[in-house]
Design a protein around this motif. Structure first.
Motif: not given
Length: 95
Positions: A77-80, A70-72, A53-55
């Motif tokens: 959230v997914s990177l953290a 939404y993508h930001i 999801i992050c990629i």
């Protein structure tokens, strides 16, 4: 996934799951066998899904259009969450 709102909810659910894992490891200390088995079965697939999801969100940030906000949110959230989860795995090897 076509709807970025649904993807954001999935990302928040995965982050809440990993928060529950951390709280269970250090504060709650539940020793239920069923809960332990479910945690072991779900953790690795959710971690891999979080990375995908992050990629995916990082690639979609390059494109402008609907759902950019939404993508930001999904990416941050997914990177953290991925950083904390993978960091805790690597730190456990050195502890």
């Amino acid at each position: 996934m076509k709807n970025p709102k649904t993807l954001l909810y999935i990302t928040i659910f995965i982050a809440a799951y990993f928060l529950f894992l951390a709280l269970n490891a250090y504060i709650f200390l539940f020793q239920n066998t069923f809960l332990t088995v479910v945690q072991e079965l779900i953790t690795l697939p959710l971690l891999l899904l979080q990375l995908v999801i992050c990629i995916n969100a990082a690639l979609k940030l390059n494109r402008s259009g609907s759902g950019f906000g939404y993508h930001i949110g999904i990416f941050s959230v997914s990177l953290a969450n991925s950083s904390v989860a993978l960091g805790s795995i690597f730190l456990s090897f050195f502890h």
